[in-house]
Design a protein around this motif. Sequence first.
Motif, PDB file in Angstrom:
ATOM      1  N   MET A 436      -5.950   6.637  12.848  1.00 42.14           N
ATOM      2  CA  MET A 436      -5.146   7.090  11.711  1.00 42.14           C
ATOM      3  C   MET A 436      -5.388   6.204  10.490  1.00 42.14           C
ATOM      4  N   ARG A 437      -5.385   4.903  10.703  1.00 40.93           N
ATOM      5  CA  ARG A 437      -5.544   3.979   9.579  1.00 40.93           C
ATOM      6  C   ARG A 437      -6.933   4.077   8.948  1.00 40.93           C
ATOM      7  N   LEU A 438      -7.947   4.307   9.767  1.00 42.27           N
ATOM      8  CA  LEU A 438      -9.298   4.486   9.216  1.00 42.27           C
ATOM      9  C   LEU A 438      -9.372   5.731   8.343  1.00 42.27           C
ATOM     10  N   SER A 439      -8.729   6.811   8.791  1.00 42.45           N
ATOM     11  CA  SER A 439      -8.742   8.052   8.007  1.00 42.45           C
ATOM     12  C   SER A 439      -7.952   7.883   6.714  1.00 42.45           C
ATOM     13  N   LEU A 440      -6.801   7.221   6.799  1.00 43.05           N
ATOM     14  CA  LEU A 440      -6.009   6.996   5.588  1.00 43.05           C
ATOM     15  C   LEU A 440      -6.766   6.115   4.600  1.00 43.05           C
ATOM     16  N   LYS A 441      -7.481   5.123   5.107  1.00 46.09           N
ATOM     17  CA  LYS A 441      -8.269   4.254   4.226  1.00 46.09           C
ATOM     18  C   LYS A 441      -9.354   5.056   3.518  1.00 46.09           C
ATOM     19  N   ALA A 442      -9.978   6.002   4.241  1.00 45.60           N
ATOM     20  CA  ALA A 442     -11.015   6.839   3.633  1.00 45.60           C
ATOM     21  C   ALA A 442     -10.436   7.678   2.504  1.00 45.60           C
ATOM     22  N   ILE A 443      -9.205   8.162   2.671  1.00 47.24           N
ATOM     23  CA  ILE A 443      -8.572   8.959   1.618  1.00 47.24           C
ATOM     24  C   ILE A 443      -8.274   8.084   0.402  1.00 47.24           C
ATOM     25  N   HIS A 444      -7.700   6.906   0.625  1.00 46.02           N
ATOM     26  CA  HIS A 444      -7.373   6.021  -0.496  1.00 46.02           C
ATOM     27  C   HIS A 444      -8.630   5.526  -1.212  1.00 46.02           C
ATOM     28  N   ASP A 445      -9.724   5.350  -0.485  1.00 44.21           N
ATOM     29  CA  ASP A 445     -10.961   4.849  -1.090  1.00 44.21           C
ATOM     30  C   ASP A 445     -11.696   5.924  -1.886  1.00 44.21           C
ATOM     31  N   ASN A 446     -11.548   7.194  -1.493  1.00 46.67           N
ATOM     32  CA  ASN A 446     -12.393   8.243  -2.083  1.00 46.67           C
ATOM     33  C   ASN A 446     -11.644   9.254  -2.940  1.00 46.67           C
ATOM     34  N   CYS A 447     -10.311   9.228  -2.904  1.00 52.09           N
ATOM     35  CA  CYS A 447      -9.531  10.226  -3.655  1.00 52.09           C
ATOM     36  C   CYS A 447      -8.860   9.573  -4.858  1.00 52.09           C
ATOM     37  N   ARG A 448      -8.854  10.296  -5.960  1.00 48.27           N
ATOM     38  CA  ARG A 448      -8.166   9.830  -7.164  1.00 48.27           C
ATOM     39  C   ARG A 448      -7.094  10.830  -7.601  1.00 48.27           C
ATOM     40  N   GLU A 449      -7.056  11.991  -7.001  1.00 44.02           N
ATOM     41  CA  GLU A 449      -6.058  13.001  -7.342  1.00 44.02           C
ATOM     42  C   GLU A 449      -4.754  12.704  -6.613  1.00 44.02           C
ATOM     43  N   LYS A 450      -3.636  13.155  -7.182  1.00 42.09           N
ATOM     44  CA  LYS A 450      -2.326  12.877  -6.599  1.00 42.09           C
ATOM     45  C   LYS A 450      -2.140  13.571  -5.254  1.00 42.09           C
ATOM     46  N   GLY A 451      -2.581  14.827  -5.151  1.00 39.73           N
ATOM     47  CA  GLY A 451      -2.323  15.621  -3.954  1.00 39.73           C
ATOM     48  C   GLY A 451      -2.752  14.947  -2.655  1.00 39.73           C
ATOM     49  N   PRO A 452      -4.041  14.618  -2.493  1.00 36.41           N
ATOM     50  CA  PRO A 452      -4.477  13.965  -1.253  1.00 36.41           C
ATOM     51  C   PRO A 452      -3.813  12.608  -1.019  1.00 36.41           C
ATOM     52  N   LEU A 453      -3.587  11.834  -2.112  1.00 33.92           N
ATOM     53  CA  LEU A 453      -2.962  10.524  -1.953  1.00 33.92           C
ATOM     54  C   LEU A 453      -1.513  10.654  -1.485  1.00 33.92           C
ATOM     55  N   LEU A 454      -0.804  11.655  -2.016  1.00 33.15           N
ATOM     56  CA  LEU A 454       0.577  11.873  -1.595  1.00 33.15           C
ATOM     57  C   LEU A 454       0.632  12.317  -0.132  1.00 33.15           C
ATOM     58  N   SER A 455      -0.330  13.140   0.273  1.00 31.78           N
ATOM     59  CA  SER A 455      -0.392  13.561   1.680  1.00 31.78           C
ATOM     60  C   SER A 455      -0.623  12.357   2.582  1.00 31.78           C
ATOM     61  N   ALA A 456      -1.492  11.438   2.134  1.00 30.47           N
ATOM     62  CA  ALA A 456      -1.754  10.229   2.924  1.00 30.47           C
ATOM     63  C   ALA A 456      -0.500   9.364   3.025  1.00 30.47           C
ATOM     64  N   TYR A 457       0.204   9.199   1.904  1.00 31.93           N
ATOM     65  CA  TYR A 457       1.453   8.433   1.933  1.00 31.93           C
ATOM     66  C   TYR A 457       2.481   9.086   2.857  1.00 31.93           C
ATOM     67  N   LEU A 458       2.564  10.413   2.812  1.00 23.13           N
ATOM     68  CA  LEU A 458       3.524  11.146   3.644  1.00 23.13           C
ATOM     69  C   LEU A 458       3.260  10.914   5.128  1.00 23.13           C
ATOM     70  N   ILE A 459       1.988  10.945   5.506  1.00 24.69           N
ATOM     71  CA  ILE A 459       1.626  10.703   6.905  1.00 24.69           C
ATOM     72  C   ILE A 459       2.049   9.301   7.332  1.00 24.69           C
ATOM     73  N   GLU A 460       1.795   8.330   6.460  1.00 26.64           N
ATOM     74  CA  GLU A 460       2.118   6.938   6.801  1.00 26.64           C
ATOM     75  C   GLU A 460       3.630   6.719   6.872  1.00 26.64           C
ATOM     76  N   VAL A 461       4.369   7.336   5.946  1.00 23.16           N
ATOM     77  CA  VAL A 461       5.833   7.178   5.952  1.00 23.16           C
ATOM     78  C   VAL A 461       6.424   7.778   7.223  1.00 23.16           C
TER      79      VAL A 461
END
Length: 584
Positions: A436-461
């Motif tokens: 899970m953490r590897l996938s979330l890191k890939a999203i934070h490293d490669n995404c700049r749009e709010k949508g994917p980043l918010l989805s990543a935060y939601l999963i972690e929360v």
Amino acid sequence: QTVLGYNFRHNSDGSLLGEEKLSDSMEDMTSRPATSARKLPFIMKKFMSGISTVGDPICFLFDDVQWASKSDLDLLHAMMTSAKNPFLFIFTCRPLANDHPFQAVIDANRATEISLSSLQRNAVRSLVVSTLNIDSPDESTDELCSYILASTGGNPFYIRYQLLSLQERGLMKFNDATSSWTWRMDSIRNSRPDDGVVALITNKIKKLTSLTQTCLKICSCLERTELLFLGVLLKEMIFLEKPNNTMAPLADYEYEDFARDSISSALDEGLLVEKSEGWLTFSHPIVNEACYSLVDPSERDEYHLNIGRVLFCHVGRFLHPIQYPSMTRPKRRSSWASGDEKEELEQRCFFTYAVQFARGYKLIIDDKERISTAKIFLVAGDSSKKASGYAEAYYFYSRGQDLLTPTDWTRHYDLCVEITTGCAETASIIGLIDEMRLSLKAIHDNCREKGPLLSAYLIEVRFLFARHEVKESFRIGMQALELAGYHFSRKASWKTILMLAKTRSMMRKKSHLILEMPIIRDKETISILSLLLIMISVSLDENRRAVPMITMSAIQLSMARGISPSMASSLAFFGTLLVRFGFK
């Protein structure tokens, strides 16, 4: 690119020809069954509650539980916990490993384990005497029974094949004059010993025609085999193994007949069983194992991949109504699936070739096929997730993620985002923390749009809150809400009361329009609403003063944008706030 004698043409966007049409049909065929699957545990609980009123004891028998997936076991657990009347649940399975998911079901319930041992000497003797129709067992019979017991370990299924092997090797013969079986124990003892029941069945299979053997190899790679798809696969596998084969092309309606003729000897030998629904299964898992052993271990991944390629190439053409020549056959075959049956057939075929691609995806090197296969894994993962099959969904998402390269984040951004997000979400649910953490890191490293980043935060929360790490969950959630444009004070103030009054006034004016509001489709808005909803629950544990502002923000966004899955819960929290602050 030519595969199995078929030319795979590509569109300008790099997808396989016809893939867009297939993707649309795959989404349609998976959405309806998935919706029903989400309701299944609830329906099952209602069913168990209903039959609990009968009064009489009820017994359920579930066979071969070792093959059950986690979602299957979750459904069984729902049944068992909902049973109020005297119920008896019987599960049969092979010996299980300590980490098998079914062990958790056993540990969570008052289960009595009964281990069935092999047949003892007297039972083996009775079985052999009965099978050979021996009227007066003698010393020779006892010697034969001892040999059978030693060579089979007392397994009834093995005993049958051992007797067949002795007969086929001429070590046991039927005497027509006396209507009895005869054998010489010295010849049996001096013969080459068999290597086990798998070897016995394998030797039996090798005596069949090469066409039937190819059928059995294909069936051993599939969980269940539709006759129609077996016919298609069989013809293409023949071409693969013998490229110079000059077999005449078949009309659409001839594939089922071709498959049925090819497996007739396997059916006669009892290796395969044809179900009334028109699909095939092996008579015993050992037979499946023996047939799979015919596929060279070093070539199995390629074999699975080729099966997936053929089904992917043909599924669209063969699942449409077939038109037959007017003078030879009726225009529509009476057994041909239609309506809901056709949709179920489409879904089964889709998951069949998705699994086959998953077994051989590491051999895919062509970029266009690699991306097309990743899209298949995405649809399979989404469908499995909707049906609450999170372990199965992760299986597909993770393989889709393996197919992607760093450069695909530029060329196929949306595909990378959806697969990586799905992989992170399902990994968090089934407890694969590192993945899970590897996938979330890939999203934070490669995404700049709010949508994917918010989805990543939601999963972690959600993950942290489920692990009772409330403080960290609250911190990350508030950080995510700031990214979405929300800034909340940690302390309640007169602004809270004012905002509550304004929200109440707005609800009075618009409440009658709720059912007419549009359904929210925007993924970013859905993520924000989901994040606001989970933060209400987190705040109740960590900082209750933030609850009113977060709740009203969720209500205002819902009323401005439309209906979403989180709207009902937000309204319930809002009603609680009105009561708490004394509004009537």
